[in-house]
Design an enzyme around this catalytic site. Structure first.
Site, PDB file in Angstrom:
ATOM      1  N   GLU A  36      45.125 -23.115  16.393  1.00 33.28           N
ATOM      2  CA  GLU A  36      44.151 -23.900  15.626  1.00 33.28           C
ATOM      3  C   GLU A  36      43.056 -23.042  15.016  1.00 33.28           C
ATOM      4  O   GLU A  36      42.621 -22.066  15.608  1.00 33.28           O
ATOM      5  CB  GLU A  36      43.442 -24.902  16.558  1.00 33.28           C
ATOM      6  CG  GLU A  36      44.348 -25.900  17.229  1.00 33.28           C
ATOM      7  CD  GLU A  36      43.588 -26.857  18.142  1.00 33.28           C
ATOM      8  OE1 GLU A  36      42.381 -26.636  18.390  1.00 33.28           O
ATOM      9  OE2 GLU A  36      44.210 -27.836  18.582  1.00 33.28           O
ATOM     10  N   TYR A  67      36.985 -29.715  21.956  1.00 39.44           N
ATOM     11  CA  TYR A  67      38.091 -29.436  21.039  1.00 39.44           C
ATOM     12  C   TYR A  67      39.458 -29.838  21.608  1.00 39.44           C
ATOM     13  O   TYR A  67      40.491 -29.560  21.003  1.00 39.44           O
ATOM     14  CB  TYR A  67      38.027 -27.974  20.554  1.00 39.44           C
ATOM     15  CG  TYR A  67      36.853 -27.826  19.599  1.00 39.44           C
ATOM     16  CD1 TYR A  67      37.008 -28.085  18.238  1.00 39.44           C
ATOM     17  CD2 TYR A  67      35.569 -27.571  20.070  1.00 39.44           C
ATOM     18  CE1 TYR A  67      35.933 -28.047  17.369  1.00 39.44           C
ATOM     19  CE2 TYR A  67      34.484 -27.531  19.207  1.00 39.44           C
ATOM     20  CZ  TYR A  67      34.662 -27.780  17.860  1.00 39.44           C
ATOM     21  OH  TYR A  67      33.592 -27.765  17.002  1.00 39.44           O
ATOM     22  N   HIS A  69      44.389 -15.162  28.919  1.00 41.94           N
ATOM     23  CA  HIS A  69      43.416 -16.033  28.251  1.00 41.94           C
ATOM     24  C   HIS A  69      41.958 -15.702  28.596  1.00 41.94           C
ATOM     25  O   HIS A  69      41.233 -16.534  29.114  1.00 41.94           O
ATOM     26  CB  HIS A  69      43.725 -17.515  28.528  1.00 41.94           C
ATOM     27  CG  HIS A  69      45.115 -17.898  28.107  1.00 41.94           C
ATOM     28  ND1 HIS A  69      45.655 -19.132  28.370  1.00 41.94           N
ATOM     29  CD2 HIS A  69      46.080 -17.204  27.449  1.00 41.94           C
ATOM     30  CE1 HIS A  69      46.887 -19.183  27.890  1.00 41.94           C
ATOM     31  NE2 HIS A  69      47.161 -18.019  27.327  1.00 41.94           N
ATOM     32  N   TYR A 127      55.607 -24.603  26.922  1.00 40.81           N
ATOM     33  CA  TYR A 127      56.734 -23.699  26.678  1.00 40.81           C
ATOM     34  C   TYR A 127      58.053 -24.267  27.188  1.00 40.81           C
ATOM     35  O   TYR A 127      59.114 -23.926  26.705  1.00 40.81           O
ATOM     36  CB  TYR A 127      56.458 -22.317  27.285  1.00 40.81           C
ATOM     37  CG  TYR A 127      55.344 -21.601  26.566  1.00 40.81           C
ATOM     38  CD1 TYR A 127      55.518 -21.154  25.245  1.00 40.81           C
ATOM     39  CD2 TYR A 127      54.111 -21.400  27.167  1.00 40.81           C
ATOM     40  CE1 TYR A 127      54.491 -20.518  24.564  1.00 40.81           C
ATOM     41  CE2 TYR A 127      53.076 -20.764  26.497  1.00 40.81           C
ATOM     42  CZ  TYR A 127      53.264 -20.326  25.192  1.00 40.81           C
ATOM     43  OH  TYR A 127      52.248 -19.714  24.522  1.00 40.81           O
TER      44      TYR A 127
END
Ligand SMILES: [Ca+2]
Length: 373
Positions: A248, A258, A156, A269
């Site tokens: 998204e 957000y 990420h 998961y």
């Protein structure tokens, strides 16, 4: 849903020889709502390509995650570009996006995002250098932003770079596997930042003056935004990976939260619910979401001349389901472009001529989508 009618045996043979452009007639063809389009190879033989940027006057730059930057001339000749930064190659980390600003002809500046080694870990960083006249080196490369602190996890990094209409820079940053930090304004994790061209902080950023907040933050509560683009009005949009479900598309406004990991349309998961559910006051709703996740990567908002009916559409690569999503913001309907070439699509860009180029990470290749002849 879309018929493939091409001579893929011949096509594959040409690719294996490393020929840069297929002879006419050998491109794959698929049917779409805007008519038949061809998908032709531009370059192959790349190792984990990540980002693509066009150079004015022809040619383009491509990053490979292990740290190489390539310049391709219009005729397909390739040259490795020296002077790139040391990168932390682990998990999703490495040399990531490349951005050529609109004033490149005067400044020769090229921006790179990457995972910058920081102690035992790494953080998303942005640097800039000047491409020399020979096009084989970035000169005086310097880091103008790095998230602090980074982290030792390999996921990420976000890292898409967008030049705003006023020349300022947006960079997307993932939460680095520390979900809660996406809500922490004192950390860059899970945010989209906005910088001046030299890396300094614009005075009108929303959290300049907020005690303890990182002043580069433009928006926050993001999980891993790997695609971002301006629309025709200059508005910034980003697409981000959810967990299990909940990818998204967000319209990015300054100061807005957000929601990750408090609200999401996905689940962890292991099946656990994420946060409080799908809505909370003070947190923005996505304009569009996918469940199940498609693993969205690079994105372009189409503005070119070839397809009137795709103008304004979000063209987004899927890493997981091997297709290109064309999402129409008028009704948020989704069309799927699928062929043998759309394997693990890492980046999507609109070329200066209005064609759509994309990177297939699986094939180590770049392809061009144009109206079929
Ligand atoms: Ca969200």
């Amino acid at each position: 849903m879309f018929m493939l009618r091409s001579t893929h045996a011949a096509f594959a043979a040409i690719l294996s020889l490393g020929v840069l452009a297929a002879p006419a007639g050998l491109a794959g063809t698929i049917d779409t709502r805007v008519g038949s389009v061809s998908i032709e190879p531009v370059v192959d033989g790349l190792d984990m390509p990540w980002g693509l940027a066009f150079l004015p006057g022809g040619g383009f730059l491509v990053t490979e995650i292990e740290g190489r930057l390539w310049r391709f001339a219009e005729d397909g000749a390739r040259q490795q570009v020296a002077g790139t930064p040391e990168v932390w190659v682990r998990g999703q980390g490495g040399l990531l996006d490349v951005m050529v600003p609109r004033d490149f002809a005067e400044t020769r500046e090229v921006f790179l995002s990457f995972s910058k080694p920081q102690g035992r870990g790494a953080g998303t960083a942005l640097g800039v250098g000047r491409l020399n006249e020979a096009g084989d080196a970035l000169e005086e490369f310097r880091v103008i932003f790095e998230m602090t602190p980074g982290g030792t996890r390999g996921q990420h990094f976000g890292s898409r770079i967008v030049e705003a209409p006023d020349g300022r820079l947006f960079v997307t940053i993932g939460e680095r596997g520390d979900a809660e930090l996406a809500q922490a304004l004192d950390r860059h994790n899970g945010s989209i930042i906005r910088l001046n061209r030299d890396g300094s902080v614009p005075e009108d950023n929303p959290f300049v003056g907020t005690d303890g907040a990182q002043p580069e933050i433009w928006s926050y509560g993001h999980r891993n935004p790997q695609g971002a683009s301006l629309d025709g009005s200059g508005q910034l949009w980003a697409v981000e990976h959810g967990a299990q479900g909940g990818d998204e598309i967000n319209r990015i406004e300054p100061g807005v939260n957000y929601g990750w990991p408090v609200i999401s349309y996905g689940r962890h998961y292991d099946g656990r619910k994420i946060g409080v559910g799908t809505e909370q006051e003070g947190m923005a709703q996505p304009e569009f979401y996918w469940d199940p996740s498609i693993a969205p990567s690079g994105m372009a908002v189409y503005s070119g001349a070839f397809w009137e009916d795709w103008r304004g559409a979000f063209i987004i690569g899927s890493l997981k389901f091997d297709y290109i999503a064309v999402v129409n913001p008028a009704d948020w309907s989704e069309e799927e472009l699928r062929s043998d070439e759309t394997a693990r699509v890492r980046d999507v860009r609109e070329a200066p001529d209005g064609s759509i180029w994309f990177i297939s990470e699986d094939r180590g290749a770049i392809y061009r989508i144009a109206p079929a002849q």
